[in-house]
Write a protein that holds these residues in place. Structure first.
Motif, PDB file in Angstrom:
ATOM      1  N   GLN A   1       0.828  -1.096   0.058  1.00  0.00           N
ATOM      2  CA  GLN A   1      -0.084  -0.070  -0.001  1.00  0.00           C
ATOM      3  C   GLN A   1       0.866   1.337   0.064  1.00  0.00           C
ATOM      4  O   GLN A   1       0.608   2.088  -0.832  1.00  0.00           O
ATOM      5  N   LEU A   2       1.950   1.331   0.945  1.00  0.00           N
ATOM      6  CA  LEU A   2       2.784   2.530   1.032  1.00  0.00           C
ATOM      7  C   LEU A   2       3.474   2.638  -0.305  1.00  0.00           C
ATOM      8  O   LEU A   2       3.613   3.768  -0.927  1.00  0.00           O
ATOM      9  N   SER A   3       3.940   1.828  -0.848  1.00  0.00           N
ATOM     10  CA  SER A   3       4.717   1.696  -2.103  1.00  0.00           C
ATOM     11  C   SER A   3       4.012   2.308  -3.295  1.00  0.00           C
ATOM     12  O   SER A   3       4.330   3.200  -4.044  1.00  0.00           O
ATOM     13  N   GLU A   4       2.879   1.714  -3.222  1.00  0.00           N
ATOM     14  CA  GLU A   4       1.814   2.218  -4.214  1.00  0.00           C
ATOM     15  C   GLU A   4       1.485   3.776  -4.158  1.00  0.00           C
ATOM     16  O   GLU A   4       1.340   4.391  -5.173  1.00  0.00           O
ATOM     17  N   LYS A   5       1.393   4.231  -3.022  1.00  0.00           N
ATOM     18  CA  LYS A   5       1.156   5.591  -2.862  1.00  0.00           C
ATOM     19  C   LYS A   5       2.348   6.471  -2.816  1.00  0.00           C
ATOM     20  O   LYS A   5       2.252   7.518  -2.762  1.00  0.00           O
ATOM     21  N   GLY A   6       3.723   5.777  -3.294  1.00  0.00           N
ATOM     22  CA  GLY A   6       4.708   6.608  -3.361  1.00  0.00           C
ATOM     23  C   GLY A   6       5.391   7.016  -1.988  1.00  0.00           C
ATOM     24  O   GLY A   6       6.254   7.987  -2.268  1.00  0.00           O
ATOM     25  N   LEU A   7       5.046   6.344  -1.080  1.00  0.00           N
ATOM     26  CA  LEU A   7       5.727   6.686   0.109  1.00  0.00           C
ATOM     27  C   LEU A   7       7.072   6.143   0.181  1.00  0.00           C
ATOM     28  O   LEU A   7       7.397   5.144  -0.536  1.00  0.00           O
ATOM     29  N   ARG A   8       7.993   6.753   1.105  1.00  0.00           N
ATOM     30  CA  ARG A   8       9.445   6.165   1.154  1.00  0.00           C
ATOM     31  C   ARG A   8       9.621   4.972   2.267  1.00  0.00           C
ATOM     32  O   ARG A   8       9.300   5.231   3.214  1.00  0.00           O
ATOM     33  N   ILE A   9      10.262   3.966   1.728  1.00  0.00           N
ATOM     34  CA  ILE A   9      10.410   2.782   2.665  1.00  0.00           C
ATOM     35  C   ILE A   9      12.069   2.635   2.512  1.00  0.00           C
ATOM     36  O   ILE A   9      12.725   2.606   1.421  1.00  0.00           O
ATOM     37  N   THR A  10      12.409   2.476   3.808  1.00  0.00           N
ATOM     38  CA  THR A  10      13.921   2.148   4.040  1.00  0.00           C
ATOM     39  C   THR A  10      14.054   1.096   5.040  1.00  0.00           C
ATOM     40  O   THR A  10      13.128   0.812   5.767  1.00  0.00           O
ATOM     41  N   GLU A  11      15.164   0.500   4.811  1.00  0.00           N
ATOM     42  CA  GLU A  11      15.431  -0.823   5.912  1.00  0.00           C
ATOM     43  C   GLU A  11      16.597  -0.269   6.789  1.00  0.00           C
ATOM     44  O   GLU A  11      17.515   0.503   6.224  1.00  0.00           O
ATOM     45  N   VAL A  12      16.874  -0.836   8.026  1.00  0.00           N
ATOM     46  CA  VAL A  12      17.802  -0.602   8.757  1.00  0.00           C
ATOM     47  C   VAL A  12      18.247  -1.850   9.187  1.00  0.00           C
ATOM     48  O   VAL A  12      17.253  -2.757   9.636  1.00  0.00           O
ATOM     49  N   PRO A  13      19.537  -2.216   9.516  1.00  0.00           N
ATOM     50  CA  PRO A  13      19.705  -3.548  10.105  1.00  0.00           C
ATOM     51  C   PRO A  13      19.315  -3.650  11.863  1.00  0.00           C
ATOM     52  O   PRO A  13      19.373  -2.925  12.437  1.00  0.00           O
ATOM     53  N   ILE A  14      18.786  -4.875  12.080  1.00  0.00           N
ATOM     54  CA  ILE A  14      18.223  -5.196  13.333  1.00  0.00           C
ATOM     55  C   ILE A  14      18.932  -6.617  13.748  1.00  0.00           C
ATOM     56  O   ILE A  14      19.066  -7.224  12.905  1.00  0.00           O
ATOM     57  N   ASN A  15      18.782  -7.034  14.942  1.00  0.00           N
ATOM     58  CA  ASN A  15      19.149  -8.282  15.631  1.00  0.00           C
ATOM     59  C   ASN A  15      17.771  -8.843  15.734  1.00  0.00           C
ATOM     60  O   ASN A  15      16.795  -8.294  16.078  1.00  0.00           O
ATOM     61  N   VAL A  16      17.796 -10.315  15.927  1.00  0.00           N
ATOM     62  CA  VAL A  16      16.519 -10.870  15.998  1.00  0.00           C
ATOM     63  C   VAL A  16      17.053 -12.187  16.957  1.00  0.00           C
ATOM     64  O   VAL A  16      18.187 -12.737  16.775  1.00  0.00           O
ATOM     65  N   ARG A  17      16.331 -12.508  17.868  1.00  0.00           N
ATOM     66  CA  ARG A  17      16.811 -13.606  19.097  1.00  0.00           C
ATOM     67  C   ARG A  17      15.844 -14.830  18.568  1.00  0.00           C
ATOM     68  O   ARG A  17      14.657 -14.951  18.469  1.00  0.00           O
ATOM     69  N   TYR A  18      16.379 -15.985  18.689  1.00  0.00           N
ATOM     70  CA  TYR A  18      15.720 -17.403  18.399  1.00  0.00           C
ATOM     71  C   TYR A  18      15.837 -18.086  19.957  1.00  0.00           C
ATOM     72  O   TYR A  18      15.283 -19.344  19.630  1.00  0.00           O
ATOM     73  N   ASP A  19      16.240 -17.569  21.147  1.00  0.00           N
ATOM     74  CA  ASP A  19      16.137 -18.330  22.100  1.00  0.00           C
ATOM     75  C   ASP A  19      15.106 -17.798  23.395  1.00  0.00           C
ATOM     76  O   ASP A  19      15.387 -18.129  24.524  1.00  0.00           O
ATOM     77  N   VAL A  20      14.010 -17.236  22.522  1.00  0.00           N
ATOM     78  CA  VAL A  20      12.888 -16.758  23.474  1.00  0.00           C
ATOM     79  C   VAL A  20      12.070 -17.957  23.718  1.00  0.00           C
ATOM     80  O   VAL A  20      11.811 -19.030  22.920  1.00  0.00           O
ATOM     81  N   PRO A  21      10.843 -18.027  24.627  1.00  0.00           N
ATOM     82  CA  PRO A  21      10.219 -19.141  25.013  1.00  0.00           C
ATOM     83  C   PRO A  21       9.025 -19.664  23.907  1.00  0.00           C
ATOM     84  O   PRO A  21       8.774 -20.775  23.512  1.00  0.00           O
ATOM     85  N   LYS A  22       8.569 -18.435  23.333  1.00  0.00           N
ATOM     86  CA  LYS A  22       7.626 -18.812  22.302  1.00  0.00           C
ATOM     87  C   LYS A  22       7.695 -17.775  21.181  1.00  0.00           C
ATOM     88  O   LYS A  22       7.041 -17.050  21.009  1.00  0.00           O
TER      89      LYS A  22
END
Ligand SMILES: Nc1nc2c(ncn2[C@@H]2O[C@H](COP(=O)(O)OP(=O)(O)O)[C@@H](O)[C@H]2O)c(=O)[nH]1
Ligand SMILES: [Mg+2]
Length: 291
Positions: free
Chosen positions: A178-199
């Motif tokens: 939706q946002l790209s269709e409307k011409g809005l600006r999308i960027t990414e930044v690096p993040i970390n993610v954990r896989y040792d959480v309970p659920k």
């Protein structure tokens, strides 16, 4: 700048407390309790979150929608979405806020692919994510490395532009389309993610992944019909070619044409032509609708 951190949560009593506690430093925290049967709401309130509760479970997309409406009605400038299960690190919220505060982007996606964090993702999930990422890029035309990440920041312009549907369309993909269709600006930044959480996952990876893929392919059919139908048509012609070869091979070796393979080749050729014509027609229609 008024910042609201929106946390969709469904039965997350094990982790919601620490996520809220760490997120509080960066703005007001709203937990949307999506019909949890556990102490999610109670704990969230006790550590200082605003809590809105859905009486019954309505899914993550609807939970985010509730959060976005709250932000719009209460004059927030920025919303940060973060998962309640502890997979994201709230201390990385400033990384997501930066492009928004500098007015360089309207939607910022925290990507697990930009700093090698995706190596923590189990292999079978990585395969599924790869397919979803590639098809999202095809469908939306935006270069995104992590289309399914739930760690995101949006400015008010993005919030006002969104019209999230209630049809179970995966919210992560829908937001990008939706946002790209409307011409809005999308960027990414690096993040970390954990896989040792309970659920870490509440949805079944295969059925969820297939569901998301079906929706994205449907969208490609809608937005770029020639691409989808052209590919299917090409596959039909390849099948026809292979069957045709198998049908004629014995003939050139001095025998008879294999009838079954020959009929198969003919059928696939017809299907290929039909698909190609369908693609061309829908392409013209899609263009007319756009203009
Ligand atoms: N699966 C699911 N998650 C929900 C729902 N409502 C809110 N959530 C929240 O959405 C976030 C992401 O869900 P999760 O299952 O961890 O997704 P995954 O890590 O991408 O597999 C979590 O914070 C959930 O608590 C719901 O109805 N279903
Ligand atoms: Mg998770």
């Amino acid at each position: 700048m008024k910042i609201l951190i929106v946390i969709p949560a469904y039965n997350e009593e094990l982790t919601i407390g620490s996520v809220v506690a760490l997120a509080k430093k960066y703005g007001d925290v709203l937990v949307v309790d999506d019909g949890s049967k556990d102490k999610t709401s109670k704990i969230a309130q006790e550590v200082g979150a605003i809590v809105v509760k859905h009486e019954v479970n309505r899914g993550k997309g609807q939970a985010l929608k509730t959060g976005f409406n709250y932000a719009l009605h209460n004059d927030y400038d920025v919303v940060v979405c973060i998962d309640a299960d502890g997979q994201h690190n709230p201390e990385e919220i400033p990384l997501l806020l930066k492009p928004i505060l500098n007015d360089e982007a309207d939607l910022v996606i925290g990507s697990r692919y930009l700093n090698g964090a995706h190596k923590n993702i189990p292999l079978y999930r990585r395969v599924g994510l790869w397919i979803l990422n590639k098809t999202t890029v095809l469908a939306s035309g935006v270069k995104i490395t992590d289309s399914q990440s739930g760690f995101r920041a949006l400015n008010r312009r993005a919030l006002e532009s969104l019209e999230l549907s209630a049809n179970g369309y995966p919210v992560e993909s829908e937001m990008i389309h939706q946002l790209s269709e409307k011409g809005l600006r999308i960027t990414e930044v690096p993040i970390n993610v954990r896989y040792d959480v309970p659920k870490k996952h509440k949805k079944h990876p295969v059925s969820h992944g297939v569901g998301v893929l079906a929706k994205i392919i449907g969208l490609i059919g809608y937005k770029r019909p020639l691409l989808l139908f052209g590919t299917l048509s090409l596959l039909s012609f390849i099948a026809s070619g292979v069957l045709g070869y198998l049908a004629l091979k014995p003939y050139y070796a001095g025998g008879k044409v294999y009838l079954t393979q020959a009929i198969g080749a003919g059928i696939f050729a017809i299907i290929g032509i039909q698909l190609f014509i369908a693609g061309l027609t829908l392409n013209v229609l899609a263009r007319m609708v756009r203009e």
